[in-house]
Scaffold this motif. Sequence first.
Motif, mmCIF file in Angstrom:
data_model
loop_
_atom_site.group_PDB
_atom_site.id
_atom_site.type_symbol
_atom_site.label_atom_id
_atom_site.label_comp_id
_atom_site.label_asym_id
_atom_site.label_seq_id
_atom_site.Cartn_x
_atom_site.Cartn_y
_atom_site.Cartn_z
ATOM 1 N N LYS A 232 0.847 -1.212 0.000
ATOM 2 C CA LYS A 232 0.000 0.000 0.000
ATOM 3 C C LYS A 232 0.874 1.250 0.000
ATOM 4 C CE LYS A 232 -3.973 -2.042 2.328
ATOM 5 N NZ LYS A 232 -4.533 -2.331 3.655
ATOM 6 N N GLN A 233 1.881 1.261 0.870
ATOM 7 C CA GLN A 233 2.849 2.367 0.918
ATOM 8 C C GLN A 233 4.195 1.770 0.547
ATOM 9 O OE1 GLN A 233 2.420 5.646 2.070
ATOM 10 N NE2 GLN A 233 0.209 5.250 2.103
ATOM 11 N N PRO A 234 4.768 2.101 -0.597
ATOM 12 C CA PRO A 234 6.013 1.438 -0.991
ATOM 13 C C PRO A 234 7.047 1.432 0.136
ATOM 14 C CG PRO A 234 5.255 2.916 -2.719
ATOM 15 C CD PRO A 234 4.329 3.114 -1.554
ATOM 16 N N GLY A 235 7.569 0.252 0.423
ATOM 17 C CA GLY A 235 8.630 0.122 1.430
ATOM 18 C C GLY A 235 8.138 0.081 2.861
ATOM 19 N N SER A 236 6.831 0.217 3.092
ATOM 20 C CA SER A 236 6.363 0.345 4.478
ATOM 21 C C SER A 236 5.746 -0.931 5.027
ATOM 22 C CB SER A 236 5.326 1.466 4.574
ATOM 23 O OG SER A 236 4.156 1.026 3.892
ATOM 24 N N ALA A 237 5.512 -1.903 4.164
ATOM 25 C CA ALA A 237 4.759 -3.073 4.631
ATOM 26 C C ALA A 237 5.614 -4.038 5.447
ATOM 27 C CB ALA A 237 4.149 -3.802 3.439
ATOM 28 N N GLY A 238 6.913 -3.798 5.504
ATOM 29 C CA GLY A 238 7.776 -4.718 6.234
ATOM 30 C C GLY A 238 7.861 -6.063 5.541
ATOM 31 N N LEU A 239 7.592 -6.078 4.253
ATOM 32 C CA LEU A 239 7.597 -7.341 3.501
ATOM 33 C C LEU A 239 8.598 -7.293 2.370
ATOM 34 C CD1 LEU A 239 3.730 -7.673 3.394
ATOM 35 C CD2 LEU A 239 5.288 -9.107 4.689
ATOM 36 N N GLY A 240 9.544 -6.360 2.484
ATOM 37 C CA GLY A 240 10.526 -6.165 1.413
ATOM 38 C C GLY A 240 11.473 -7.335 1.295
ATOM 39 N N SER A 241 12.547 -7.122 0.546
ATOM 40 C CA SER A 241 13.416 -8.233 0.150
ATOM 41 C C SER A 241 14.097 -8.926 1.331
ATOM 42 C CB SER A 241 14.446 -7.733 -0.843
ATOM 43 O OG SER A 241 15.153 -6.673 -0.259
ATOM 44 N N VAL A 242 14.080 -8.331 2.516
ATOM 45 C CA VAL A 242 14.743 -9.005 3.641
ATOM 46 C C VAL A 242 13.769 -9.786 4.529
ATOM 47 C CG1 VAL A 242 16.746 -7.473 3.779
ATOM 48 C CG2 VAL A 242 14.663 -6.902 5.043
ATOM 49 N N SER A 243 12.488 -9.775 4.201
ATOM 50 C CA SER A 243 11.546 -10.530 5.044
ATOM 51 C C SER A 243 11.548 -12.007 4.623
ATOM 52 C CB SER A 243 10.160 -9.905 4.967
ATOM 53 O OG SER A 243 9.557 -10.209 3.749
ATOM 54 N N PRO A 244 10.993 -12.886 5.459
ATOM 55 C CA PRO A 244 11.063 -14.314 5.126
ATOM 56 C C PRO A 244 9.972 -14.748 4.148
ATOM 57 C CG PRO A 244 9.965 -14.007 7.235
ATOM 58 C CD PRO A 244 10.358 -12.634 6.765
ATOM 59 N N CYS A 245 10.138 -15.933 3.580
ATOM 60 C CA CYS A 245 9.037 -16.607 2.886
ATOM 61 C C CYS A 245 8.072 -17.105 3.971
ATOM 62 C CB CYS A 245 9.552 -17.826 2.134
ATOM 63 S SG CYS A 245 10.785 -17.472 0.874
ATOM 64 N N PHE A 246 6.856 -17.463 3.565
ATOM 65 C CA PHE A 246 5.954 -18.075 4.552
ATOM 66 C C PHE A 246 5.121 -19.157 3.888
ATOM 67 C CE2 PHE A 246 3.032 -14.979 2.695
ATOM 68 C CZ PHE A 246 1.837 -15.674 2.670
ATOM 69 N N LEU A 261 6.464 -15.187 -0.952
ATOM 70 C CA LEU A 261 7.901 -14.907 -1.047
ATOM 71 C C LEU A 261 8.073 -13.398 -1.000
ATOM 72 C CD1 LEU A 261 7.251 -17.559 -2.899
ATOM 73 C CD2 LEU A 261 9.608 -17.286 -3.612
ATOM 74 N N PRO A 262 9.181 -12.928 -0.381
ATOM 75 C CA PRO A 262 9.376 -11.476 -0.269
ATOM 76 C C PRO A 262 9.512 -10.816 -1.637
ATOM 77 C CG PRO A 262 11.333 -12.681 0.445
ATOM 78 C CD PRO A 262 10.270 -13.702 0.220
ATOM 79 N N SER A 263 9.433 -9.473 -1.619
ATOM 80 C CA SER A 263 9.505 -8.714 -2.890
ATOM 81 C C SER A 263 10.925 -8.765 -3.413
ATOM 82 C CB SER A 263 9.138 -7.262 -2.649
ATOM 83 O OG SER A 263 8.081 -7.158 -1.753
ATOM 84 N N ILE A 264 11.221 -9.758 -4.211
ATOM 85 C CA ILE A 264 12.572 -9.859 -4.776
ATOM 86 C C ILE A 264 12.532 -9.586 -6.272
ATOM 87 C CG2 ILE A 264 14.492 -11.415 -5.277
ATOM 88 C CD1 ILE A 264 14.080 -12.680 -2.567
ATOM 89 N N GLU A 265 11.616 -10.284 -6.969
ATOM 90 C CA GLU A 265 11.664 -10.147 -8.435
ATOM 91 C C GLU A 265 11.100 -8.835 -8.950
ATOM 92 O OE1 GLU A 265 10.463 -13.128 -6.917
ATOM 93 O OE2 GLU A 265 8.993 -14.014 -8.282
ATOM 94 N N TYR A 266 9.968 -8.415 -8.383
ATOM 95 C CA TYR A 266 9.377 -7.142 -8.799
ATOM 96 C C TYR A 266 9.368 -6.229 -7.568
ATOM 97 C CZ TYR A 266 7.453 -10.229 -12.461
ATOM 98 O OH TYR A 266 7.299 -11.146 -13.464
ATOM 99 N N PRO A 267 10.174 -5.170 -7.540
ATOM 100 C CA PRO A 267 10.237 -4.328 -6.340
ATOM 101 C C PRO A 267 8.852 -3.837 -5.925
ATOM 102 C CG PRO A 267 11.968 -3.743 -7.880
ATOM 103 C CD PRO A 267 11.084 -4.726 -8.584
ATOM 104 N N GLY A 268 8.575 -3.940 -4.634
ATOM 105 C CA GLY A 268 7.290 -3.463 -4.103
ATOM 106 C C GLY A 268 6.151 -4.438 -4.303
ATOM 107 N N LEU A 269 6.399 -5.575 -4.944
ATOM 108 C CA LEU A 269 5.337 -6.557 -5.151
ATOM 109 C C LEU A 269 5.732 -7.868 -4.469
ATOM 110 C CD1 LEU A 269 4.453 -6.203 -8.956
ATOM 111 C CD2 LEU A 269 3.422 -5.052 -7.005
#
Length: 392
Positions: A232-246, A261-269
């Motif tokens: 919703k807010q780019p970079g604010s969801a705490g789900l960026g490339s350093v968060s874990p898979c679930f 899976l964290p946002s690795i392939e498409y930034p912010g997604l």
Amino acid sequence: MAAQSQPQKSTYDVIVIGAGIQGSFTAYHLAQRHKDTLLLEQFLLPHSRGSSHGQSRIIRSAYAQEYYSRMMPDSFRLWQQLEAETGTTLYRQTGLVLLGPPGEPELEACRKNLGVDEVLDAAALAQRFPGFRLQAGQVAVLDSTAGVLFADRALRAVQEVFRRHGGTLRDGEKVLRIEPGATVTVTTTAGVYKAPRLIITAGAWTGAFVEQLGLHLPLQPLRIDVCYWREKQPGSAGLGSVSPCFLTLGLSQAPHGIYGLPSIEYPGLMKVCHHHGSPIDPEKRDQVPSSAPRPDITVLSSFISSYLPGLETQPAVMETCLYTNTPDEDFILDRHPKFSNIVIGAGFSGHGFKLAPVVGKLLCQLSLGEEPSYNMAHFAITRFPGVLGAAQ
Ligand SMILES: Cc1cc2nc3c(=O)[nH]c(=O)nc-3n(C[C@H](O)[C@H](O)[C@H](O)COP(=O)(O)OP(=O)(O)OC[C@H]3O[C@@H](n4cnc5c(N)ncnc54)[C@H](O)[C@@H]3O)c2cc1C
Ligand SMILES: O=C(O)[C@@H]1CCCCN1
């Protein structure tokens, strides 16, 4: 001066049908064992019509079944070996959290097989990984070995090493017919090849394909929606490339499981998908009208609004992929019950990518008549009744 065309080579030690991740790793092991190997693929490579395309797959040690978790150290080692052989990065360690009700049998079995004592409650999970909201009473188990495999890159790498070891990969060449015998004859859209050994790793096409060999395997292809969800807010969801898979286990709203899976392939997604789909004939997958109902998206939207509140609840990108499920969701890795020089690897049921290096090794061992490195009872064709039909 016109180049003189070489007569096409037609005899090999082993022929492998299907250049997805399983056939490619099988061919890789064979070539490393100095077997003259032909790998045949119906589509021009790379393609996105099967099960091995896309940028990411989960790799994890966490399995409820010990016979998979026991293969994982070997698999991690072989992935690292491929990274070293090609000088590419194929894996990013992110960790994975298993989410579910406390005491859920699969969750407990995973925890036990991982040798992990710690269970995180909702508050502990939110503190460690701020993007996740567990529901009251639910728990999380962390598999710190887990991460993301770069799938497309991995497929390219394994095929590159196969070729480097002298293997022949012919793409855009569909196998039409197999004639069994001490020497197997394989007829494609472009030629006829012979080998004393054949391996079939034809993904979602396998069930229909092996009917010509009198084999009725209970394989169900499923069409899977692969969905990416925007923060919703780019970079604010705490789900960026350093968060874990679930991965969820035992949630009543999604008994088949939901994973992300964290946002690795498409930034912010972030990639969040349902571990389930609709039955499909792989030859007709593109005939599904775009207006067809998408029950999986409804399940995912509702999950996201409760568990991942930093994401929008409609997918931003949708791709498709195929699972090939067996009734028990265990793989089929076995010789044909009547033609022992024909080996089949199929039914990877949406969890086969991470294990492809070991699957390839086992199919190679079966084909060469060697003792497989693992107990194969769970992967036997004969666990299913009636596979040879009336001829049985
Ligand atoms: C959405 C999705 C998410 C997944 N997530 C994970 C995950 O997180 N972790 C994990 O471990 N696994 C995961 N998987 C599972 C994993 O990707 C599959 O188990 C694996 O890719 C299966 O590979 P395959 O080689 O059997 O099939 P494929 O990749 O489909 O390869 C089979 C090949 O055979 C070819 N072929 C078929 N018939 C013929 C013919 N007659 N002649 C010549 N060629 C032929 C096909 O064109 C195809 O290229 C996921 C799968 C999907 C779809
Ligand atoms: O094999 C895996 O790890 C994942 C689990 C969830 C569904 C997709 N495959």
